[in-house]
Write an enzyme that holds these catalytic residues in place. Structure first.
Site, PDB file in Angstrom:
ATOM      1  CB  SER A 151       8.395   3.916   9.417  1.00  0.00           C
ATOM      2  OG  SER A 151       6.947   3.363   9.826  1.00  0.00           O
ATOM      3  N   GLY A 202      -1.261  -3.686   6.796  1.00  0.00           N
ATOM      4  CA  GLY A 202       0.069  -3.226   7.930  1.00  0.00           C
ATOM      5  C   GLY A 202      -0.247  -1.923   8.542  1.00  0.00           C
ATOM      6  NE  ARG A 244       5.378  -3.755  -2.490  1.00  0.00           N
ATOM      7  CZ  ARG A 244       4.387  -2.675  -1.851  1.00  0.00           C
ATOM      8  NH1 ARG A 244       4.702  -1.766  -1.730  1.00  0.00           N
ATOM      9  NH2 ARG A 244       2.957  -2.956  -1.752  1.00  0.00           N
ATOM     10  NE  ARG A 301      -1.629   8.382   8.858  1.00  0.00           N
ATOM     11  CZ  ARG A 301      -1.162   7.442   8.272  1.00  0.00           C
ATOM     12  NH1 ARG A 301      -1.801   6.680   7.595  1.00  0.00           N
ATOM     13  NH2 ARG A 301       0.222   7.256   8.605  1.00  0.00           N
ATOM     14  NE  ARG A 303       4.148  -5.745   5.666  1.00  0.00           N
ATOM     15  CZ  ARG A 303       3.776  -4.721   5.271  1.00  0.00           C
ATOM     16  NH1 ARG A 303       2.466  -4.868   4.987  1.00  0.00           N
ATOM     17  NH2 ARG A 303       4.210  -3.468   5.302  1.00  0.00           N
ATOM     18  CG  ASP A 321       3.300   2.804  -0.209  1.00  0.00           C
ATOM     19  OD1 ASP A 321       4.174   2.032   0.238  1.00  0.00           O
ATOM     20  OD2 ASP A 321       2.549   3.306   0.322  1.00  0.00           O
ATOM     21  CE  LYS A 323       7.304  -0.434   2.730  1.00  0.00           C
ATOM     22  NZ  LYS A 323       6.348   0.389   3.903  1.00  0.00           N
ATOM     23  CE  LYS A 332      -2.827   0.872   0.858  1.00  0.00           C
ATOM     24  NZ  LYS A 332      -2.110   0.370   2.212  1.00  0.00           N
TER      25      LYS A 332
HETATM   26  C1  S3P Z   1       1.678   3.989   5.328  1.00  0.00           C
HETATM   27  C2  S3P Z   1       2.987   4.091   5.489  1.00  0.00           C
HETATM   28  C3  S3P Z   1       4.119   3.452   4.709  1.00  0.00           C
HETATM   29  C4  S3P Z   1       3.559   2.738   3.391  1.00  0.00           C
HETATM   30  C5  S3P Z   1       2.310   2.201   3.715  1.00  0.00           C
HETATM   31  C6  S3P Z   1       1.395   3.217   4.058  1.00  0.00           C
HETATM   32  C7  S3P Z   1       0.906   4.921   6.120  1.00  0.00           C
HETATM   33  O1  S3P Z   1       4.428   2.432   5.568  1.00  0.00           O
HETATM   34  O2  S3P Z   1       4.354   1.941   2.844  1.00  0.00           O
HETATM   35  O3  S3P Z   1       1.621   1.539   2.495  1.00  0.00           O
HETATM   36  O4  S3P Z   1      -0.220   4.805   5.872  1.00  0.00           O
HETATM   37  O5  S3P Z   1       1.465   5.428   7.152  1.00  0.00           O
HETATM   38  P1  S3P Z   1       5.836   2.505   6.416  1.00  0.00           P
HETATM   39  O6  S3P Z   1       5.411   3.320   7.453  1.00  0.00           O
HETATM   40  O7  S3P Z   1       5.996   1.157   6.968  1.00  0.00           O
HETATM   41  O8  S3P Z   1       7.091   3.032   5.516  1.00  0.00           O
END
Ligand code: S3P
Length: 434
Positions: A169, A95, A350, A27, A123, A319, A346, A22
């Site tokens: 993050s 997100g 969770r 990206r 969020r 995750d 999240k 994902k």
């Molecule tokens: C992600 C980063 C993570 C992850 C999300 C996907 C990404 O979030 O929990 O499912 O693709 O950069 P955080 O950056 O908030 O930790």
């Protein structure tokens, strides 16, 4: 809103492939869109979240075609070639779409408005808005400027920033780096611990020079045609494979091979934790020559032992906590999770949603602000578990149901489509050979 009833399984056997990663899918679409020339993507995850990103970029004039659901052809517009969207950019539950696209929208010469569903509206976005404003972006958000919808207005050129993020993050890091492509001078992001590095790897692949020193990543502002279209091969999603890894361990009489999964070490914390818990999992047919390393994951039923997770591993398996909770519930002894406060923000809280369902299944759980303690036991009781609209919570109950006495009913499973179309078909294919 659909629900499903799961029954105890006799065994899971066979070879499967999980859908594409994902994070990498999002990206690939974003960088392909702002590159010059054509980007071909293989192994794209056609889940709702990634399709939101595709539609957002289509709204900004990028021609993206899909010869089949896992394949995209992106006709990139160059760094400064996006067009004003006619309507609100709606990213649903995603997100990653909202936070990463913020980095791109921050420097456009047009106004835009980005919104999401009720879960996404709750969020926190302050974590990307603060650094983007420091770079000179004009972003306006709700509720003290921290929550969606987000409004972007054109500004003078962004300036580079030296930003120390309070949280590990990848979404924050990536939003700043994407904005950094447009900024004058150098942009540097330092994290408290290393988060997934797919953006850094893909920047390199698209030809953007990037410097990585321990926990700091820096790039310089780029010319319009700096990124060149690429062929991107997306591996199977480790986070999708995680559900089948745990299923293979906890369901007796199981032996599963999950083919072609991404094993980037910034993502594989769960693998190490499950091995420490006594799980028989092996990586075979490793290929480390690609932009993202892959392997086949071999799993066999195992007796698990409780484990105290070192907080350092948390960002590398952020995750995977919902499904780890299921492994912990069936391990001998106690499993302790700390340093995982991010789980509270999240798709659902969770810690709360997993504690609720585990208790319904008869498991003793103690909640902390930043984690939980789970007493493992030999049997789970079938129960009515709620997904709370969270795909990973829903899939975790589906795996727990395979080892529970009686029926496990999961309400509101439509959310699984955000990240894992075909999840139940894949599970059924393993059951039929069990
Ligand atoms: C992600 C980063 C993570 C992850 C999300 C996907 C990404 O979030 O929990 O499912 O693709 O950069 P955080 O950056 O908030 O930790």
């Amino acid at each position: 809103m659909n629900s499903i009833t799961i029954f105890k399984a006799k065994g899971l056997r066979g070879e499967i492939r999980v859908p594409g990663d994902k994070s990498i899918s999002h990206r690939a679409v974003m960088l392909g869109s702002i590159a010059k020339g054509t980007t071909q993507v293989e192994g794209f995850l056609p889940g709702e979240d990634c399709v939101r990103t595709v539609n957002a970029l289509r709204q900004m004039g990028v021609n993206i075609t899909a010869p089949n659901p896992q394949e995209l052809v992106i006709h990139g517009q160059g760094l400064r070639g996006l067009k004003p969207p006619a309507n609100t950019i709606y990213v649903g539950n995603s997100g990653t779409s909202m936070r990463l696209l913020s980095g791109i929208l921050a420097e456009q010469k047009f106004k835009s408005l980005m919104d999401g569903d009720a879960s996404l509206r709750s969020r926190p976005m302050g974590r990307v808005i603060t650094p983007l404003k420091e770079m000179g972006a004009d972003v306006w958000a709700q509720r003290e400027g921290k929550y969606p919808p987000l409004h972007f207005s054109p500004t003078a050129a962004l300036n580079g920033v030296n930003y120390t993020s309070p949280i590990a993050s990848a979404q924050v890091k990536s939003a700043i780096l994407l904005a950094g492509l447009y900024a004058e001078g150098e942009t540097k992001v330092t994290e408290p611990a290393k988060s997934r590095d797919h953006t850094e790897r893909m920047f390199k692949q698209f030809g953007v020079p990037i410097t990585i020193e321990d926990l700091a990543v820096s790039i310089c502002g780029q010319a319009d045609n700096a990124l060149c279209g690429q062929n991107i091969i997306i591996p199977g999603d480790f986070s999708g494979a995680a559900f089948f890894m745990v299923a293979g361990l906890i369901v007796p009489n199981s032996e599963i091979v999950i083919k072609g999964v991404g094993i980037n070490s910034t993502r594989t914390g769960l693998l190490e934790v499950l091995q420490q818990m006594g799980g028989e999992i092996e990586l075979v047919n490793k290929n480390e020559q690609l932009a993202e390393p892959i392997a086949d994951i071999y799993v066999r039923s195992s007796l698990l032992r409780g484990f105290s997770l070192p907080p350092e591993v948390v960002p590398r398996m952020i995750d995977e906590f919902p499904i780890l909770c299921i492994a912990a519930a069936l391990a001998e002894g106690t499993t302790t999770i700390t340093g995982a406060k991010e789980l509270r923000v999240k798709e659902t809280d969770r810690i709360c949603s997993m504690a609720e369902g585990l208790r319904k299944m008869g498991v003793k759980v103690e909640e902390f602000e930043d984690g939980m303690q789970i007493e493992g036991q030999q049997v789970l009781n079938g129960a009515k578990c709620r997904s709370h609209g969270d795909h990973r919570t829903a899939m975790s109950w589906a795996i727990a149901g395979l080892v529970a006495q009686g029926e496990t009913e999961i309400a509101n499973i439509d959310c699984i489509a955000t990240s894992f179309p075909g999840f139940f078909d894949l599970l059924d294919s393993l059951k039929s050979k069990g």
